[in-house]
Scaffold this motif. Structure first.
Motif, PDB file in Angstrom:
ATOM      1  N   ILE A 158       0.815  -0.988  -0.085  1.00  0.00           N
ATOM      2  CA  ILE A 158      -0.088   0.098   0.192  1.00  0.00           C
ATOM      3  C   ILE A 158       0.877   1.168  -0.023  1.00  0.00           C
ATOM      4  N   ILE A 159       0.799   1.930  -1.148  1.00  0.00           N
ATOM      5  CA  ILE A 159       1.870   3.020  -1.436  1.00  0.00           C
ATOM      6  C   ILE A 159       0.776   4.173  -1.302  1.00  0.00           C
ATOM      7  N   PHE A 160       1.315   5.179  -0.246  1.00  0.00           N
ATOM      8  CA  PHE A 160       0.572   6.244  -0.162  1.00  0.00           C
ATOM      9  C   PHE A 160       0.998   7.471  -0.971  1.00  0.00           C
ATOM     10  N   PRO A 161       0.059   8.641  -1.371  1.00  0.00           N
ATOM     11  CA  PRO A 161       0.647   9.766  -2.062  1.00  0.00           C
ATOM     12  C   PRO A 161       1.367  10.322  -1.335  1.00  0.00           C
ATOM     13  N   SER A 162       2.218  11.405  -2.064  1.00  0.00           N
ATOM     14  CA  SER A 162       3.056  12.202  -1.349  1.00  0.00           C
ATOM     15  C   SER A 162       2.331  13.266  -0.116  1.00  0.00           C
ATOM     16  N   LEU A 163       3.319  13.461   0.753  1.00  0.00           N
ATOM     17  CA  LEU A 163       2.631  14.092   1.831  1.00  0.00           C
ATOM     18  C   LEU A 163       1.588  15.663   1.467  1.00  0.00           C
ATOM     19  N   ALA A 164       2.436  16.228   0.471  1.00  0.00           N
ATOM     20  CA  ALA A 164       1.830  17.331  -0.070  1.00  0.00           C
ATOM     21  C   ALA A 164       0.596  17.133  -0.766  1.00  0.00           C
ATOM     22  N   VAL A 165       0.645  15.871  -1.477  1.00  0.00           N
ATOM     23  CA  VAL A 165      -1.150  15.686  -2.134  1.00  0.00           C
ATOM     24  C   VAL A 165      -1.975  15.520  -0.672  1.00  0.00           C
ATOM     25  N   ILE A 166      -1.493  14.581   0.440  1.00  0.00           N
ATOM     26  CA  ILE A 166      -2.224  14.455   1.204  1.00  0.00           C
ATOM     27  C   ILE A 166      -2.794  15.807   2.162  1.00  0.00           C
ATOM     28  N   ILE A 167      -1.889  16.580   2.313  1.00  0.00           N
ATOM     29  CA  ILE A 167      -2.367  17.984   2.861  1.00  0.00           C
ATOM     30  C   ILE A 167      -3.042  18.369   2.117  1.00  0.00           C
ATOM     31  N   LEU A 168      -2.765  18.746   0.815  1.00  0.00           N
ATOM     32  CA  LEU A 168      -3.787  19.514  -0.165  1.00  0.00           C
ATOM     33  C   LEU A 168      -5.231  18.827  -0.168  1.00  0.00           C
ATOM     34  N   VAL A 169      -5.267  17.457  -0.217  1.00  0.00           N
ATOM     35  CA  VAL A 169      -6.905  16.973   0.006  1.00  0.00           C
ATOM     36  C   VAL A 169      -7.309  17.089   1.287  1.00  0.00           C
ATOM     37  N   PHE A 170      -6.546  16.923   2.271  1.00  0.00           N
ATOM     38  CA  PHE A 170      -6.984  17.183   3.743  1.00  0.00           C
ATOM     39  C   PHE A 170      -7.778  18.592   3.991  1.00  0.00           C
ATOM     40  N   VAL A 171      -6.872  19.731   3.482  1.00  0.00           N
ATOM     41  CA  VAL A 171      -7.231  21.018   3.341  1.00  0.00           C
ATOM     42  C   VAL A 171      -8.524  21.231   2.533  1.00  0.00           C
ATOM     43  N   ALA A 172      -8.660  20.585   1.361  1.00  0.00           N
ATOM     44  CA  ALA A 172      -9.701  20.695   0.459  1.00  0.00           C
ATOM     45  C   ALA A 172     -11.051  20.183   1.110  1.00  0.00           C
ATOM     46  N   THR A 173     -10.806  18.869   1.851  1.00  0.00           N
ATOM     47  CA  THR A 173     -11.804  18.234   2.655  1.00  0.00           C
ATOM     48  C   THR A 173     -12.657  19.020   3.670  1.00  0.00           C
ATOM     49  N   VAL A 174     -11.501  19.788   4.542  1.00  0.00           N
ATOM     50  CA  VAL A 174     -11.836  20.446   5.455  1.00  0.00           C
ATOM     51  C   VAL A 174     -12.396  21.725   5.007  1.00  0.00           C
ATOM     52  N   PHE A 175     -12.388  22.386   4.001  1.00  0.00           N
ATOM     53  CA  PHE A 175     -12.941  23.679   3.470  1.00  0.00           C
ATOM     54  C   PHE A 175     -14.140  23.402   3.014  1.00  0.00           C
ATOM     55  N   VAL A 176     -14.521  22.198   2.127  1.00  0.00           N
ATOM     56  CA  VAL A 176     -15.814  22.109   1.632  1.00  0.00           C
ATOM     57  C   VAL A 176     -16.869  21.671   2.731  1.00  0.00           C
ATOM     58  N   THR A 177     -16.303  20.850   3.967  1.00  0.00           N
ATOM     59  CA  THR A 177     -17.127  20.204   4.808  1.00  0.00           C
ATOM     60  C   THR A 177     -17.661  21.365   5.851  1.00  0.00           C
ATOM     61  N   LEU A 178     -16.552  22.264   6.052  1.00  0.00           N
ATOM     62  CA  LEU A 178     -17.091  23.751   6.771  1.00  0.00           C
ATOM     63  C   LEU A 178     -17.849  24.379   6.060  1.00  0.00           C
ATOM     64  N   TYR A 179     -17.543  24.609   4.607  1.00  0.00           N
ATOM     65  CA  TYR A 179     -18.410  25.422   4.017  1.00  0.00           C
ATOM     66  C   TYR A 179     -19.954  24.860   3.921  1.00  0.00           C
ATOM     67  N   CYS A 180     -20.223  23.622   4.092  1.00  0.00           N
ATOM     68  CA  CYS A 180     -21.501  23.022   4.059  1.00  0.00           C
ATOM     69  C   CYS A 180     -21.986  23.158   5.290  1.00  0.00           C
ATOM     70  N   PHE A 181     -21.312  23.044   6.537  1.00  0.00           N
ATOM     71  CA  PHE A 181     -22.295  22.774   7.831  1.00  0.00           C
ATOM     72  C   PHE A 181     -21.955  24.105   8.474  1.00  0.00           C
ATOM     73  N   ILE A 182     -21.119  24.921   8.293  1.00  0.00           N
ATOM     74  CA  ILE A 182     -21.257  26.062   9.254  1.00  0.00           C
ATOM     75  C   ILE A 182     -22.302  26.856   8.948  1.00  0.00           C
ATOM     76  N   PRO A 183     -22.668  27.256   7.586  1.00  0.00           N
ATOM     77  CA  PRO A 183     -23.908  28.171   7.272  1.00  0.00           C
ATOM     78  C   PRO A 183     -25.028  27.664   7.900  1.00  0.00           C
TER      79      PRO A 183
END
Length: 782
Positions: free
Chosen positions: A180-205
Motif C-alpha cells: 500500500i503506497i500512499f501519495p506524497s505528503l503534499a497531496v495528502i495535505i492538499l486533499v485534507f485542506v480541501a476536504t475540511v474547506f468543503v465540509t465547513l462550507y457546507c455545515f457552518i452556514p
C-alpha cells in the motif's frame, strides 16, 4: 389557369394559418414552462405565507445559492495562481543562471591567455616577464554565476521549509505480497485542506434544514450539490493528457492524475451529503408530494435522476481504488471513459439548469472536447505533413540481456529528456496502449539512419505480463528482422526545471528506471561539453540486479565517460543480486543458464576488468613530454582502445550493529574432493554462487589497500544495495548553491531518496551559500 392559381393561393394561406396556430401554441407552452421554472426557483411568498417559507427567503435565499459553487472556484484558483508563481520563479532563476554562465564562458574563451603566459621560469629571482599573478594587472575575478534577481533569500528559505515538510513520504505498508503506497505528503495535505474547506462550507452556514420540505430543498443539500458540480471542470481537467493546467503549471498529467482520483472521491463525498438530507426530510412528509407534483410533471421515483447520477459516480470511485484497479486494469481502462460520459449526461438531466449548474457542466464539456482536439497534435499519425500520417511509424524490436526489450522507432517527433510516450503496436495488440519512458536523446548528435529529419526513439523495458510480454514473445517468435507498425501518443511529462542550471546533479536509478536517467545524463553531458551548463559535478547511482543489465546502455555510458569534462561525471553501480549460474557445486544443482548468459557475462566481465582503460588527456600530455607527433600518436591509440566500464570496488565492512545475525554467518569452503572447474569458466571475481552479507563484507575488507586509504575512482561497482541516506549526507558536504536530485526506481528507492532530501532541506536555512535542493521523482512503472 385562374382556378388552379386560386386553389394554390388558398392552400398556402391555410398552411400559414395552421403554422401560425402552432407557433402560438408553442409560445404558450414555452411561457408556461418558464413560469413553472420561475415558480420552482422563486417560490412566491407574502405576509400570509408560513414562517418557514419567509425564513427560507430571508436567511439563505435560493437565488443566491450559486455562491457556494464560487467558493470552490476561488479556492482552486488561489492554489493555481500560487503554483504558477512558483513555476515562473524557478524558470526565471534557472534561465538567468544559465545565461550568466554562457556569458562568462564566452568571455573566458575570448580573454583567456594561453598556458605560456603563465610560465614561472625563475620565480625566486623575480626575473620572469610573465608571472602567474602579474603585478601590473588585477587579479582574476570569480566568474559571476548568479544575479541579485536570480535568488531571493526569503523565498528560498520558505520553499526549503515547505520541502522539508512536503518531501517526506509516508512509509509503505506491506502485507504479504501486497504493498500500500500512499501519495506524497503534499497531496495528502492538499486533499485534507480541501476536504475540511468543503465540509465547513457546507455545515457552518445555518440553517441546515427548513421547517418543512414544503419551504424548499434543504440548504445543506443545495450547498453540497453546487460545490460538487463546481468540481467537475477541475476533475476532468486533471484527467486529460493534454490540458490547460499542465500548460500553465508545468505539472505533467501523470502527476495531476492523483488529484483527479482524489477529486473524484471528494465529489462522491459531497454527493452523499447532497443525497442524505432528502431522506432525512423526505418529500412525502407534510404535504411535500403535493407541492412536488404541482411543480414537476411525470411519474416515477421522485429522486430517480439523482440516483441515476450517483450510481456511475460510485462505480468510477470504487473501480479506481488501487487494489481493484490492478486486478482488472484492462476492464477499468475500457469502461472508465464511457461511464464518465454517462455520469456527465446524468448530471445534465439531474441538475435541470438550476441556478448556475449548467454553466459548470458546459465548462466541463468544453474542457473535455478541447483537450481531445489538442491531443490530436500529440499523435504521430494525425499530422498530414509527416510520412507517418495515418499509417504510423516503422518499429524494430531487439532482445537485450535479462529478457529486456528495446523498441527503436525512427520518427520526426520531438521530445525532451525524461519524457514518455504511449505506444500502440496493432501487429501485437490492437487496442492496448501503454506508457514507456524514452531512453534516447533527440539531438543532432544522434541522427537516424532514416535520414536527417528523423531521430531514433528508443524504448527499453522489461516484460511484466500483458502487452510487454506479448512484445517479447513476438520478438522471439518472429526474429530480429520483423518490423512493426507503431502508433505513438506523446510525448508527455518530463522534468520542467532546467537540469543544466544546477551546480550538482545526482541521478538515482533502480533497475529499468535507468531509462529515464540515461537521456538526462546524455543531455547534461552534451551541454557541459558545449559550455551551456552550470553543472560541475554529476553523480549517477544505478542499482541493478545483475551486471548483464549494463549491456542495455553500454554505448551511452561509453559516450558519457568519453565526452564528459574531466572528473565531472561519477557513476556508481550496485549489483543487488550476486548469484552466478555455474556448474553443480557440492552436489546442489543450480538453475540452468540461458544460452546467451555466458556470452553477455563474458563481455561485461571483460569490460569491467578494464582491458584497455582510456587514458586522460593529462596523462597523454605527460607521456608525450611535449612531442606533438608522439601526443598525436598516443591520442589515436587511445581512441582505438576499448573504453572500460568501472572495476568492482572493495568497501569496508558495515558497522557491527548493522550486520546480520552472527548465527547466520558462515563460509562454505570447497573440499579437495570437489570436481575441478572447467578451464573455460567465466571469471567470477572470487565470489561463490550465492555470497552472504558476511562473505561480501569479508571480501571487501580483504582487498582494502594498506593503511585504509583508498583512492576514489570516478566509476565504481559494488555488490549489495546502496545506503542512500548515508550517500546523500556525504555528498551534501560538497553541494554548491543549487542541487538537483533525480530518482526513477521502485517505491522503496523513491521513499528513501525523498526522506533523505527532505532532511537536507534544513541546511538551506540561514546558509547564503546554498539556494535550494530540488527533488524530482519519476514513476517506476512509466
Amino acid at each position: 389557369m385562374p382556378t388552379l392559381t386560386g386553389f394554390r393561393g388558398e392552400g398556402i394561406s391555410s398552411a400559414l394559418k395552421r403554422w401560425s396556430g402552432e407557433v402560438l401554441i408553442a409560445e404558450k407552452e414555452f411561457g408556461q414552462a418558464v413560469t413553472s421554472f420561475t415558480k420552482r426557483v422563486l417560490i412566491p411568498y407574502n405576509n400570509t405565507s408560513s414562517p418557514g417559507l419567509i425564513q427560507a427567503h430571508t436567511d439563505d435565499p435560493w437565488e443566491k445559492s450559486g455562491k457556494y459553487a464560487l467558493g470552490w472556484v476561488y479556492f482552486s484558483v488561489i492554489l493555481l495562481v500560487f503554483t504558477c508563481f512558483l513555476r515562473f520563479y524557478h524558470l526565471w532563476t534557472d534561465k538567468i543562471r544559465t545565461a550568466l554562465h554562457k556569458e562568462e564562458a564566452m568571455k573566458s574563451s575570448t580573454t583567456s591567455s594561453p598556458d605560456t603566459d603563465y610560465e614561472m621560469a625563475n620565480m625566486p629571482t623575480d626575473s620572469t616577464a610573465a608571472k602567474f599573478f602579474p603585478r601590473g594587472q588585477e587579479l582574476p575575478k570569480v566568474p559571476k554565476s548568479q544575479s541579485s534577481v536570480s535568488s531571493v533569500g526569503p523565498i528560498n528559505n520558505s520553499i526549503a521549509a515547505a520541502r522539508w515538510l512536503f518531501y517526506r513520504p509516508l512509509p509503505i505498508l506491506r502485507y504479504q505480497k501486497t504493498q500500500i503506497i500512499f501519495p506524497s505528503l503534499a497531496v495528502i495535505i492538499l486533499v485534507f485542506v480541501a476536504t475540511v474547506f468543503v465540509t465547513l462550507y457546507c455545515f457552518i452556514p445555518q440553517p441546515l434544514y427548513w421547517q418543512s420540505i414544503v419551504d424548499g430543498s434543504p440548504p445543506l443539500a443545495v450547498r453540497s450539490g453546487m460545490i460538487a458540480v463546481a468540481m467537475m471542470p477541475w476533475i476532468i481537467g486533471f484527467s486529460m493528457k493534454a490540458n490547460f493546467i499542465t500548460l500553465i503549471t508545468g505539472i505533467g498529467h501523470e502527476r495531476l492524475n492523483v488529484l483527479h482520483r482524489w477529486g473524484g472521491y471528494l465529489c462522491l463525498f459531497l454527493s452523499l451529503i447532497h443525497t442524505v438530507p432528502f431522506y432525512v426530510q423526505p418529500a412525502r412528509e407534510r404535504g411535500g408530494m403535493t407541492v412536488f407534483r404541482s411543480y414537476f410533471s411525470g411519474g416515477g421515483y421522485i429522486y430517480g435522476t439523482g440516483i441515476a447520477s450517483l450510481v456511475p459516480l460510485i462505480w468510477l470511485c470504487v473501480a479506481s481504488l488501487p487494489i481493484i484497479r490492478r486486478k482488472m486494469y484492462e476492464l477499468f481502462v475500457a469502461l472508465h471513459v464511457p461511464v464518465a460520459i454517462v455520469f456527465l449526461g446524468m448530471l445534465f438531466w439531474h441538475c435541470h439548469n438550476y441556478l448556475t449548474s449548467w454553466n459548470y457542466l458546459f465548462a466541463t464539456l468544453a474542457i473535455w472536447v478541447l483537450s481531445y482536439v489538442v491531443r490530436l497534435f500529440y499523435l504521430n499519425w494525425t499530422n498530414p505533413w509527416r510520412m507517418s500520417w495515418l499509417i504510423g511509424e516503422e518499429a524494430a524490436v531487439t532482445l537485450l540481456p535479462e529478457n529486456a526489450v528495446k523498441v527503436t522507432i525512427p520518427t520526426q517527433m520531438k521530445w525532451r529528456p525524461g519524457q514518455y510516450v504511449y505506444l500502440r503496436m496493432p501487429g501485437i495488440s490492437l487496442f492496448e496502449n501503454h506508457p514507456f519512458t524514452i531512453a534516447s536523446l533527440c539531438s543532432d548528435d544522434f541522427p537516424s539512419e532514416y535520414g536527417t529529419m528523423y531521430r531514433d526513439m528508443t524504448l527499453v523495458f522489461r516484460p511484466f505480463g500483458g502487452f510487454t510480454q506479448k512484445v517479447l514473445n513476438s520478438a522471439i517468435e518472429k526474429g530480429p528482422y520483423k518490423t512493426y507498425r507503431a502508433f505513438i501518443d506523446g510525448p508527455y511529462g518530463g522534468m520542467q526545471r532546467r537540469i543544466e542550471a544546477f551546480d550538482n546533479v545526482i541521478l538515482f536509478a533502480g533497475g529499468s528506471g535507468i531509462t529515464a536517467v540515461v537521456s538526462q545524463l546524455l543531455e547534461l553531458v552534451k551541454r557541459m561539453r558545449d559550455g551551456k551548463a552550470v553543472t560541475k559535478n554529476v553523480q549517477v547511482i544505478w542499482a541493478l540486479k545483475r551486471m548483464e543489465s549494463m549491456h542495455w546502455f553500454q554505448e551511452e555510458l561509453r559516450i558519457c565517460r568519453q565526452y564528459a569534462p574531466p572528473d565531472s561525471v561519477h557513476c556508481q553501480f550496485y549489483v543487488t543480486v550476486a548469484k552466478r549460474h555455474g556448474p553443480e557445486m557440492a552436489g546442489i544443482r543450480g538453475p540452468s543458464p540461458s544460452p546467451l548468459a555466458g556470452l553477455f557475462h563474458t563481455k561485461i566481465n571483460d569490460t569491467i576488468q578494464g582491458i584497455a582503460s582510456k587514458r586522460t588527456s593529462a596523462l597523454i600530455r605527460d607521456e608525450a613530454a611535449g612531442d606533438p607527433e608522439r601526443e598525436k600518436e598516443l591520442r589515436q591509440e587511445n581512441e582505438d582502445g576499448i573504453t572500460a566500464l568501472p572495476q568492482p570496488q572493495i568497501q569496508p565492512p558495515k558497522p557491527a550493529h548493522t550486520r546480520a545475525n552472527l548465527k547466520e554467518l558462515h563460509i562454505q569452503i570447497p573440499t579437495s574432493n570437489a570436481p575441478p572447474q572447467s578451464q573455460t569458466q567465466n571469471f567470477e571475481f572470487g565470489f561463490p554462487s550465492t555470497p552472504t552479507n558476511f562473505q561480501k563484507n569479508l571480501m571487501r575488507f580483504a582487498f582494502l589497500p594498506v593503511g585504509g586509504v583508498q583512492k576514489k575512482e570516478g566509476w565504481t561497482m559494488e555488490y549489495g544495495r546502496p545506503d542512500i541516506p548515508y550517500m546523500l549526507r556525504q555528498m551534501s558536504k560538497g553541494f554548491g548553491k543549487r542541487t538537483c536530485v533525480f530518482v526513477c526506481g521502485p517505491a522503496s528507492m523513491r521513499v528513501d531518496v525523498s526522506r533523505a532530501v527532505a532532511g537536507l532541506q534544513s541546511g538551506i536555512w540561514g546558509d547564503s551559500m546554498k539556494d535550494e535542493i530540488f527533488l524530482h521523482t519519476e514513476n517506476y512503472a512509466i
